[in-house]
Design an enzyme around this catalytic site. Structure first.
Site, short mmCIF file in Angstrom:
data_model
loop_
_atom_site.label_atom_id
_atom_site.label_comp_id
_atom_site.label_asym_id
_atom_site.label_seq_id
_atom_site.Cartn_x
_atom_site.Cartn_y
_atom_site.Cartn_z
N HIS A 293 143.78 76.74 78.52
CA HIS A 293 144.47 77.98 78.89
C HIS A 293 143.77 78.69 80.04
CE1 HIS A 293 146.41 78.20 74.62
NE2 HIS A 293 147.02 77.34 75.41
N CYS B 197 144.35 81.93 93.94
CA CYS B 197 145.22 82.51 94.95
C CYS B 197 146.65 82.03 94.69
CB CYS B 197 144.76 82.07 96.34
SG CYS B 197 145.92 82.55 97.63
N ILE C 143 139.46 81.69 77.00
CA ILE C 143 139.25 81.85 78.45
C ILE C 143 137.87 82.46 78.73
CG2 ILE C 143 141.72 81.96 78.92
CD1 ILE C 143 141.56 84.98 79.08
N CYS D 119 141.82 87.20 99.34
CA CYS D 119 141.30 85.92 98.86
C CYS D 119 140.55 85.23 100.01
CB CYS D 119 142.42 85.05 98.31
SG CYS D 119 143.53 84.51 99.54
N GLY E 203 138.74 78.03 64.31
CA GLY E 203 139.05 79.41 64.70
C GLY E 203 140.36 79.55 65.43
N THR E 204 141.40 78.87 64.94
CA THR E 204 142.71 79.00 65.57
C THR E 204 143.79 79.08 64.51
OG1 THR E 204 144.27 78.02 67.18
CG2 THR E 204 142.95 76.47 65.88
N SER E 205 144.77 79.96 64.78
CA SER E 205 145.82 80.23 63.78
C SER E 205 146.93 79.18 63.82
CB SER E 205 146.43 81.61 64.04
OG SER E 205 147.06 81.61 65.33
N TYR F 7 143.38 92.19 82.12
CA TYR F 7 142.38 91.12 82.26
C TYR F 7 141.05 91.64 82.79
CZ TYR F 7 145.80 87.80 80.74
OH TYR F 7 146.72 87.14 79.96
#
Ligand code: BV8
Length: 242
Positions: A113, A121, A97, A140, A180-182, A58
């Site tokens: 999502h 946290c 995201i 955090c 734009g999504t499968s 990420y």
């Protein structure tokens, strides 16, 4: 469920809308899942087993989102323009995201999502903005402990955010547009059927290619989002000019 307004729109977007901004999709041949397995980086079990590997996956994507070359494209801008010019309710539900819809000006927006430019946290659930790598030393703000910060995203096996709000909008909408999504990931892949169950929605797929869910749509336009989305928005506004 009482629907007090005719003419509302729900728009579902996926990784394909951000492709021309330079962000990878998941299931294209050069997509993310062609390079790394979901089980190794996008589940709570993966984070439990190897948090540093998941954080690095990420961290690399977050750095990508923040690079100068990644900007909202004409599709993101067309949706923000539609929101400004549409007199009825409009809700953008994104599976993405990244923050390209916000940066284009969309305000009525749900990140089902989650958002990679925020961390959460794992002890307290507190969420706050985060634009740099997450390291094991990062403490955090809320409880000062280290090692509890996770990306504020929904992994496989976790429940997406804001589902009540999404389903309420789907049941009442007059138009459901998927971009734009499968249509491979649930529960988002089921939204078109949910909109149809509401009984009043016209369903439209705007995508680079046909998908397994194509037969569920009343209309489909194939092509790159940066071209077909602005064209579709202008057509929709022209058809509904009072
Ligand atoms: C859950 C965040 C329980 C992290 C992601 C049935 C019902 C319910 C659940 C399941 C079910 N069957 C299986 C499940 C479990 C699972 C699932 O769906 N698995 C799949 C793989 C079979 N679902 C879950 O675990 C979900 N949670 O079910 O909880 C529950 C649910 C409800 C109520 C109670 C309990 C959680 C799923 C969320 C996972 N997190 N992302 C991250 O990003 O790392 S999913 C990930 O996939 C991204 O969010 C991505 O956006 C999303 C969907 O992918 P797409 O966006 O569609 O991207 P893809 O590459 O697939 O397609 C891109 C498309 O764009 C292509 O069609 C391409 O042709 C097109 N395109 C490309 N370029 C362009 C273009 N189009 C236009 N222009 C272009 N230039």
């Amino acid at each position: 469920m009482t629907c007090d307004q005719i003419g509302s729109i729900v728009i579902l977007t996926g990784a394909g809308i951000s492709k021309e901004s330079g962000l990878s999709t998941f299931r294209d041949t050069d997509g993310i899942w062609a390079k790394v397995r979901i089980e190794d980086v996008a589940t709570p079990e993966a984070f439990e087993k190897d948090p540093e590997r998941v954080q690095e996956f990420y961290n690399a994507r977050r750095r990508g989102f923040l690079s100068e070359s990644v900007q909202p494209n004409a599709a993101h801008q067309a949706l923000a323009d539609l929101e400004r010019r549409w007199s009825k309710d409009l809700l953008v539900v994104t599976q993405n995201i990244d923050d390209l819809h916000e940066r284009a000006g969309t305000r009525s927006l749900v990140h089902m999502h989650g958002e990679l430019l925020k961390v959460r946290c794992a002890r307290t659930g507190q969420v706050y903005p985060w634009r740099r790598d997450v390291t094991p030393e990062d403490a955090c703000e809320c409880c000062g402990s280290t090692g509890t910060l996770r990306p504020n995203v929904v992994w496989f096996g976790e429940i997406p955010f804001d589902l009540d709000r999404i389903y309420a909008a789907l049941q009442c909408c007059s138009r459901f547009i998927a971009i734009g999504t499968s249509g491979q990931v649930h529960p988002a892949a089921g939204f078109v059927a949910e909109a149809r169950r509401g009984g009043r929605a016209r369903t439209v797929l705007l995508n680079a290619e046909a998908t397994d869910t194509s037969p569920l749509f009343d209309e489909q336009v194939l092509g790159p989002a940066s071209r077909i989305v602005p064209e579709y928005v202008e057509k929709l506004l022209a058809e509904n000019r009072d």
